[in-house]
Design an enzyme around this catalytic site. Structure first.
Site, PDB file in Angstrom:
ATOM      1  N   HIS A 139      57.551 -34.989 -38.540  1.00  0.00           N
ATOM      2  CA  HIS A 139      56.899 -33.691 -38.759  1.00  0.00           C
ATOM      3  C   HIS A 139      57.677 -32.622 -37.992  1.00  0.00           C
ATOM      4  CE1 HIS A 139      54.002 -30.410 -38.313  1.00  0.00           C
ATOM      5  NE2 HIS A 139      53.582 -30.798 -39.507  1.00  0.00           N
ATOM      6  N   GLU A 166      58.506 -29.331 -45.829  1.00  0.00           N
ATOM      7  CA  GLU A 166      57.758 -28.348 -45.051  1.00  0.00           C
ATOM      8  C   GLU A 166      58.731 -27.428 -44.325  1.00  0.00           C
ATOM      9  OE1 GLU A 166      53.566 -29.870 -44.127  1.00  0.00           O
ATOM     10  OE2 GLU A 166      54.863 -30.763 -42.639  1.00  0.00           O
ATOM     11  N   GLY A 174      52.067 -23.230 -39.953  1.00  0.00           N
ATOM     12  CA  GLY A 174      51.205 -22.811 -38.856  1.00  0.00           C
ATOM     13  C   GLY A 174      50.800 -21.351 -38.908  1.00  0.00           C
ATOM     14  N   SER A 207      51.533 -23.607 -44.784  1.00  0.00           N
ATOM     15  CA  SER A 207      50.623 -22.523 -45.157  1.00  0.00           C
ATOM     16  C   SER A 207      50.106 -22.621 -46.586  1.00  0.00           C
ATOM     17  CB  SER A 207      51.284 -21.153 -44.925  1.00  0.00           C
ATOM     18  OG  SER A 207      51.510 -20.940 -43.544  1.00  0.00           O
TER      19      SER A 207
HETATM   20  P1  PGA Z   1      49.690 -25.416 -42.138  1.00  0.00           P
HETATM   21  O1  PGA Z   1      50.329 -26.793 -41.600  1.00  0.00           O
HETATM   22  O2  PGA Z   1      49.163 -25.689 -43.524  1.00  0.00           O
HETATM   23  O3  PGA Z   1      48.597 -25.115 -41.160  1.00  0.00           O
HETATM   24  O4  PGA Z   1      50.784 -24.396 -42.142  1.00  0.00           O
HETATM   25  C1  PGA Z   1      51.140 -27.557 -42.438  1.00  0.00           C
HETATM   26  C2  PGA Z   1      51.686 -28.763 -41.709  1.00  0.00           C
HETATM   27  O5  PGA Z   1      52.136 -28.668 -40.566  1.00  0.00           O
HETATM   28  O6  PGA Z   1      51.695 -29.854 -42.303  1.00  0.00           O
END
Ligand code: PGA
Length: 262
Positions: free
Chosen positions: A98, A170, A176, A216
């Protein structure tokens, strides 16, 4: 519906044991009627919640995974969690690489590769996360970064393992509270890069690997993302952490996808 869609959430370092269990139970109840031939749903809670989560969750409806794992079974690795410990819990999957592991804790592609190998050897479905930083995107090297993360991350993994592999794209700049979601067009372009690279690595078996978009994802952009031909699912953070909101997002995306198919 000719394609199975994938929806997952990583709970990161949020929710205590009781909150995790009630989230899982609620999500299970709310989504039970959706055929699991049409979609797969998974949740990746904190380590401390995993034993209770594993005991209480009906895995036919919600698969469970761990957020990270050591590449060794045992040894002098203070603070790490072994594949044998995760096996004891009977988990379905392990997430590797991640963006917060890579960028907050400094994990390298070579380390992710050792973890991916170890996770697959222990029979876990293995979700490798990849994504470029905002700086790498500005330099125009997103595709190169993704290719490097995939080629190193899956080094030495045979094509027979493809059916146990998932990939999440991602982009670091999209994740975030301070993230900006990628546009659906940009995500599709990067998913195409990823799928081509997976094909180079695994040949025709690459078709078995779902590639999810994360960063997001919210009710406003979920539909346009799921309509992209190379996006097989959504990996959701903040917008998934209330079961009813996640259930709504899933249903809305599935309806949009189905209607577009006609
Ligand atoms: P988020 O997180 O949807 O809050 O941006 C995504 C993730 O880290 O998998």
């Amino acid at each position: 519906m000719n394609r199975k869609l994938y929806f997952g959430t990583n709970l990161k370092m949020y929710k205590n044991i009781a909150d995790t269990v009630s989230f899982l139970k609620e999500l299970e109840e709310l989504t039970k009627d959706i055929s699991r031939d049409d979609m797969e749903l998974f949740v990746i809670p904190s380590y401390t919640s995993l034993p209770a989560a594993a005991e209480k969750t009906d895995r036919r409806y919600v698969k469970l995974g761990a957020q990270n794992m050591c590449w060794e079974e045992q040894g002098q690795f203070t603070g790490e969690i072994s594949p044998l410990m995760l096996e004891e819990l009977g988990l379905d999957m392990v997430m590797i690489g991640h963006s917060e592991r890579r960028h907050v804790f400094g994990e390298t592609d070579a380390e992710e590769n050792k973890k991916v190998k170890c996770s697959l050897e222990h029979g876990f479905k293995t979700l490798l996360c990849v994504g470029e930083t905002g700086e790498e995107k500005d330099f125009g090297i997103s595709a190169e970064v993704l290719r490097t993360q995939l080629i190193v991350g899956f080094h030495g993994i045979s094509a027979d393992m493809a059916e146990k592999i998932y990939v999440a794209y991602e982009p670091v700049w999209s994740i975030g509270v301070n993230g900006t979601p990628a546009s659906a067009e940009y995500a599709e372009k990067m998913h195409q890069v990823i799928k081509e690279c997976l094909q180079e690595i695994f040949g025709e078996k690459a078709a078995l690997i779902p590639v999810l978009y994360g960063g997001s994802v919210n009710p406003q952009n979920a539909d346009s993302m799921i309509l992209q031909p190379s996006v097989d699912g959504l990996y959701v953070g903040r917008s998934a952490w209330h079961a009813d909101a996640f259930n709504k997002l899933i249903r809305q995306a599935m309806t949009t996808y189905r209607n577009a198919e006609r």
